[in-house]
Motif scaffolding. Structure first.
Motif, PDB file in Angstrom:
ATOM      1  N   GLY A 289       8.651  17.321  49.084  1.00  7.44           N
ATOM      2  CA  GLY A 289       7.251  17.518  49.421  1.00  7.44           C
ATOM      3  C   GLY A 289       6.826  16.682  50.616  1.00  7.44           C
ATOM      4  O   GLY A 289       7.558  15.811  51.090  1.00  7.44           O
ATOM      5  N   VAL A 290       5.636  16.947  51.096  1.00  5.40           N
ATOM      6  CA  VAL A 290       5.110  16.229  52.257  1.00  5.40           C
ATOM      7  C   VAL A 290       4.645  14.837  51.832  1.00  5.40           C
ATOM      8  O   VAL A 290       3.920  14.683  50.848  1.00  5.40           O
ATOM      9  CB  VAL A 290       3.937  17.001  52.887  1.00  5.40           C
ATOM     10  CG1 VAL A 290       3.385  16.241  54.079  1.00  5.40           C
ATOM     11  CG2 VAL A 290       4.396  18.387  53.318  1.00  5.40           C
ATOM     12  N   SER A 291       5.061  13.832  52.577  1.00  4.27           N
ATOM     13  CA  SER A 291       4.636  12.458  52.292  1.00  4.27           C
ATOM     14  C   SER A 291       3.121  12.336  52.423  1.00  4.27           C
ATOM     15  O   SER A 291       2.524  12.931  53.328  1.00  4.27           O
ATOM     16  CB  SER A 291       5.315  11.502  53.281  1.00  4.27           C
ATOM     17  OG  SER A 291       4.648  10.265  53.343  1.00  4.27           O
ATOM     18  N   PRO A 292       2.461  11.575  51.521  1.00  6.11           N
ATOM     19  CA  PRO A 292       0.998  11.399  51.614  1.00  6.11           C
ATOM     20  C   PRO A 292       0.548  10.844  52.962  1.00  6.11           C
ATOM     21  O   PRO A 292      -0.511  11.230  53.476  1.00  6.11           O
ATOM     22  CB  PRO A 292       0.686  10.417  50.484  1.00  6.11           C
ATOM     23  CG  PRO A 292       1.805  10.579  49.514  1.00  6.11           C
ATOM     24  CD  PRO A 292       3.011  10.898  50.331  1.00  6.11           C
ATOM     25  N   GLU A 293       1.346   9.939  53.547  1.00  9.52           N
ATOM     26  CA  GLU A 293       0.981   9.357  54.830  1.00  9.52           C
ATOM     27  C   GLU A 293       1.124  10.387  55.952  1.00  9.52           C
ATOM     28  O   GLU A 293       0.303  10.461  56.857  1.00  9.52           O
ATOM     29  CB  GLU A 293       1.827   8.117  55.120  1.00  9.52           C
ATOM     30  CG  GLU A 293       1.668   6.994  54.110  1.00  9.52           C
ATOM     31  CD  GLU A 293       0.221   6.526  53.997  1.00  9.52           C
ATOM     32  OE1 GLU A 293      -0.445   6.391  55.033  1.00  9.52           O
ATOM     33  OE2 GLU A 293      -0.246   6.309  52.853  1.00  9.52           O
ATOM     34  N   ILE A 294       2.185  11.202  55.885  1.00  7.50           N
ATOM     35  CA  ILE A 294       2.376  12.254  56.892  1.00  7.50           C
ATOM     36  C   ILE A 294       1.303  13.335  56.736  1.00  7.50           C
ATOM     37  O   ILE A 294       0.852  13.934  57.716  1.00  7.50           O
ATOM     38  CB  ILE A 294       3.791  12.848  56.789  1.00  7.50           C
ATOM     39  CG1 ILE A 294       4.837  11.766  57.107  1.00  7.50           C
ATOM     40  CG2 ILE A 294       3.968  14.023  57.740  1.00  7.50           C
ATOM     41  CD1 ILE A 294       6.273  12.203  56.930  1.00  7.50           C
TER      42      ILE A 294
END
Length: 404
Positions: A289-294
């Motif tokens: 999944g997509v990193s929260p920061e990204i």
């Protein structure tokens, strides 16, 4: 018929023989520039990184294949090419950006650097970024050393007092055994009246002088620290790690801070620069999944909103500093002023950035005159001096250089 056969034979030879990779210094230098601008973020020459190690690729693959793959790797993969498909799978289906703007000649220059350049990477250069940063960290005696010196002086003073006390005790015992008059014996055996000492004018003057000196020193230290933010380390809106990007991934500072070689400011990167990589890299290694920061970068781009980074390094408005003059012309490494930025998870202000700190650097830093005709006359005029040409010798200490 023979003529047709000859043409066919020439055609076969033309396709069979790859152009030779040049080992000329000019080709290697041109290739290095192309490699640093387009490849260094994901590739190393002699070891696997985000992508495969590149040295020897001209022996493993046909030149025509390399040229096509560099320009548009996805096109080669989608054509069903076995080598390209295997390579794509080996590196977790990481998409290599297309480089359609590179000509065949550019790719050949790139190969020249890949095969014959970069040999110095194996041996770290002397006086590199770490040495520069260490040299620039402090121009005086470190405060820890001053504390040690003061502690040693106090210990020495106590030892002297103990030795004097022992000497007085021995002399007193010796004199008491001698035939002395009563007045002399009374003087020798008299006791110190500490109450009188504490109330004496001399003691009061000494204590007052010490207190005034300490208060004055504290006030002066406080005044000198006004506007100095050394160690300042604010929390940023996105947990961007310079250790990961500049350290582990070895992304050049100039890739994100685009103005550092062409203008006064180094520029805080826009989300679009982040997206150059993060349109392909969407997560943290080992996590799905997509990193929260990204995701915060995606949100900024989708909403057309800038990322509100907190400025770390601030100079007063009365001081002028030009990054391009120092980085492009002077050849100063980023770590000289910003410290080991490639080791910082969260960026902090490494240096004091005070006027004294700058002046001290101008007094010590040699001018890099090699290959720059602008300095030829100055070098000639300075030839009689025993010292190398330094920044201070070309006006680096003039007030108007920084205060205009």
């Amino acid at each position: 018929m023979a003529l047709i056969f000859s043409f066919l034979l020439l055609g076969i030879n033309a396709f069979a023989a790859d152009p030779e990779v040049s080992d000329s210094e000019e080709a290697i230098k041109a290739g290095e520039s192309l490699f640093n601008a387009n490849c260094k973020t994901c590739h190393k020459l002699d070891q696997k990184f985000t992508g495969p190690a590149l040295r020897g690729v001209s022996d493993r693959r046909d030149i025509a294949w390399i040229q096509e793959f560099v320009k548009n790797s996805q096109k080669v993969i989608q054509s069903g090419d076995a080598a390209a498909t295997k390579l794509f799978a080996e590196f977790n289906n990481t998409v290599m950006p297309a480089h359609p703007f590179l000509s065949d000649e550019d790719v050949m220059s790139l190969l020249s650097y890949i095969e014959y350049g970069g040999q110095e990477e194996a041996a770290p250069a002397e006086g590199g970024a770490d040495g520069a940063a260490a040299g620039a960290a402090s121009s005086g005696v470190p405060s820890e050393y001053l504390t040690i010196i003061l502690a040693v002086l106090v210990v020495v003073l106590l030892l002297i007092l103990i030795v004097l006390g022992l000497i007085v005790s021995v002399l007193t015992k010796y004199l008491n055994k001698q035939p002395l008059e009563e007045e002399d014996k009374e003087f020798i055996n008299q006791k110190t009246d500490f109450k009188k000492v504490l109330k004496s004018d001399a003691f009061i003057i000494i204590v007052t002088a010490i207190v005034v000196a300490l208060v004055a020193k504290t006030a002066i230290d406080g005044l000198y620290s006004v506007g100095v933010q050394q160690g300042y380390q604010p929390t940023q809106p996105i947990a961007f790690s310079h250790k990961l990007h500049a350290g582990d991934k070895e992304i050049p500072c100039q890739y994100c801070h685009t103005g550092v070689e062409i203008g006064r400011s180094a520029n805080i990167p826009s989300p679009n620069i982040c997206m150059n990589c993060h349109m392909h890299v969407q997560n943290v290694a080992g996590k799905e999944g997509v990193s929260p920061e990204i995701q915060k970068i995606y949100d900024a781009v989708d909403n057309n909103q800038p990322i509100e980074w907190v400025r770390v390094h601030n100079l007063p408005d009365l001081a002028y500093f030009n990054h391009s003059q120092h980085v492009k012309v002077g050849g100063i490494e980023c770590q000289t002023c910003h410290g080991p930025i490639e080791e910082m998870e969260v960026v902090r202000q490494h240096s004091a950035l005070t006027m004294g700190w700058c002046i001290d650097c101008h007094r010590k830093t040699d001018i890099k005159t090699a290959g720059n005709e602008y300095y030829d006359k100055l070098v000639q005029l300075h030839a009689e001096s025993k010292d190398a040409l330094k920044v201070k010798d070309i006006g680096g200490l003039e007030c108007a250089k920084c205060h205009y």
